[in-house]
Write an enzyme that holds these catalytic residues in place. Sequence first.
Site, short mmCIF file in Angstrom:
data_model
loop_
_atom_site.label_atom_id
_atom_site.label_comp_id
_atom_site.label_asym_id
_atom_site.label_seq_id
_atom_site.Cartn_x
_atom_site.Cartn_y
_atom_site.Cartn_z
CG ASN A 165 114.73 -4.40 -74.68
OD1 ASN A 165 114.33 -4.04 -75.78
ND2 ASN A 165 115.87 -3.97 -74.15
CG ASP A 168 117.06 -6.86 -81.49
OD1 ASP A 168 116.51 -6.76 -80.36
OD2 ASP A 168 118.22 -6.48 -81.69
CB SER A 542 124.54 3.93 -21.58
OG SER A 542 125.28 4.76 -20.71
#
Length: 633
Positions: A165, A168, A542
Amino acid sequence: MAHVSELISTDIEEYLKAHENKGLLRFITCGSVDDGKSTLIGRLLYESKMLFEDQLSAIEADSKKYGTQGDEIDFALLVDGLAAEREQGITIDVAYRFFSTDRRKFIVADTPGHEQYTRNMVTGASTADAAILMVDARKGILTQTRRHSYLMSLIGIRHIVVAINKMDLVGYSQDTYNAIIAEYSAFARELGLEDVTYIPMSAFKGDNIVNHGDNMPWYQGTTLMSYLESVEVDDERLQRGPFRMPVQWVNRPNLDFRGFAGTIASGVIKPGDAVRVQPSGKTSTVARIVTHNGDLGQAVAGQSITLTLADEIDISRGDVISAVNAPAQTADQFDANIVWMHEEPMLPGRPYLMKIGTRTVTAQISAIKHQLNINTLEKQPARQLELNAIGECNLSLDRAIAFDAYKDNQDTGGFILIDRLTNNTVGAGMLNFALRRSQNIHMQHLDVDKAVRAAAKRQKPCVLWFTGLSGAGKSTIANLVEKKLHAMGHHTYLLDGDNVRHGLNKDLGFTDADRVENIRRVAEVAKLMVDAGLIVITAFISPFRSERRMARDLFGEGEFIEVFIDTPLQVAEQRDPKGLYKKARRGDLKNFTGVDSAYEAPDNAEVKIDTVTTSQEAAADHLVNLLTMNNLG
């Protein structure tokens, strides 16, 4: 006038019918930041006449407010819908847009370019047939270009357009275009990307979007729109594959009808075709293909149907109906690629829900083989996966499933991982292959089972799972409970956290990942001891609900009793029997629960003991009485 009205009505009906029968292409745009993804989609919407006048007026006004191109329309603002995106000029979320031409319908996903939004890009790409990879002609191939290319190869997008892209802004230079092609082609070969098309363009000016224009006469290839209208979609490819239909629903409206409803993932099916149901392996033939509009003589990939079979065989939701001569594989252990999509890291050993097709099972990542640096494609060691990380892992399930490798069938090889407590989607994955050992390891039938062992000991086996902060009193109370049970003649075993770390778990530290593995091992040992007929007592911090839930799921109804030793942090820290809190506060002990590592208190423990108001002796008596009444027989 009536005649004219009828003609118009007929034209509209024909138009709508033609529109309904068009094929659908899903594609994504991706690439680095500011490569022009949103501008390109805006241009496609504009060129396909999918904008209303009020939208054009609004975008013209927004272009003057946010745009940087003078008086010209900034098409990116059609897609960048979030205010934050417009102000920053970047895309953050995945924006989906629909448009249509005379030949095909399209759904396009504009995916974000920043590395921190990798999960968004994966989400957008998961259903895509093709991808447009944007490359700024001024910058060439960037790190993010390579990153997104790898993700496309991982996800299995087969058709890729490298849209070079902003031509230009480089004077429409053919040399620039050729240099980018040469560099990207070498990289694409490394990834195994085969179907790559290169198109030079200017999304802002419109060059090579719909028409070629006059600025690049040296380029004679396809325009982007021509490519999108002609590229093969996955539905067409899947129709050529072996038949697969995950069962979504067993349809039993009455005693005379039993059908199996689902969407065909691949292949073609006709009445009389032989099929295999997996993972059971049972076979039958198709009797009817039933739909709301009547029976079909044939159904293909993408259609939602109900199959009836010639034989009465057991089929449930989540089973896969396959072609008998080309069935899916079945296994419960896999090599898989996983993209982690949550702020909390993925921890090996932690149980997650895995949804694959219409089946949901419990899964654990048993090992991370490596994490991929998607900037360099380097394989790196890892003990956990952080947000947006990608790893190749060993995956272990609680039961066998039917599957195909993701590269062969995304519907039967792709999955998501779900946190069992929050229901959040935390990861997405792709199955590569079954681990060989999963095919060779089978449960051995034993004549002496848990019931026989329990009867010999004249007790009902169970596990008392103590949880709470360090210093809460778990080990002391657990020891008292075992002494009392032993005095009563019961067969017990106490698994204590410190003792286990001297042997079975001496290779583990105290990171979150190690804590998860610590509890996983202890839970499996406790399960074996309960199977031996013992009353098992465990005393471990735990700290995570997820692992305690994992432990609970290993046991039968009534065999797992969670005991929360509820001691406030300040009380536990005042006791500090081992001096651990002092070390943690000084910084000498890292990852200590309650100080710099979280403790997640139980929501619904069977027993909760407040050690501030209850003595340890009384707590032990209460637990023994509970076991005597409910569990010991």
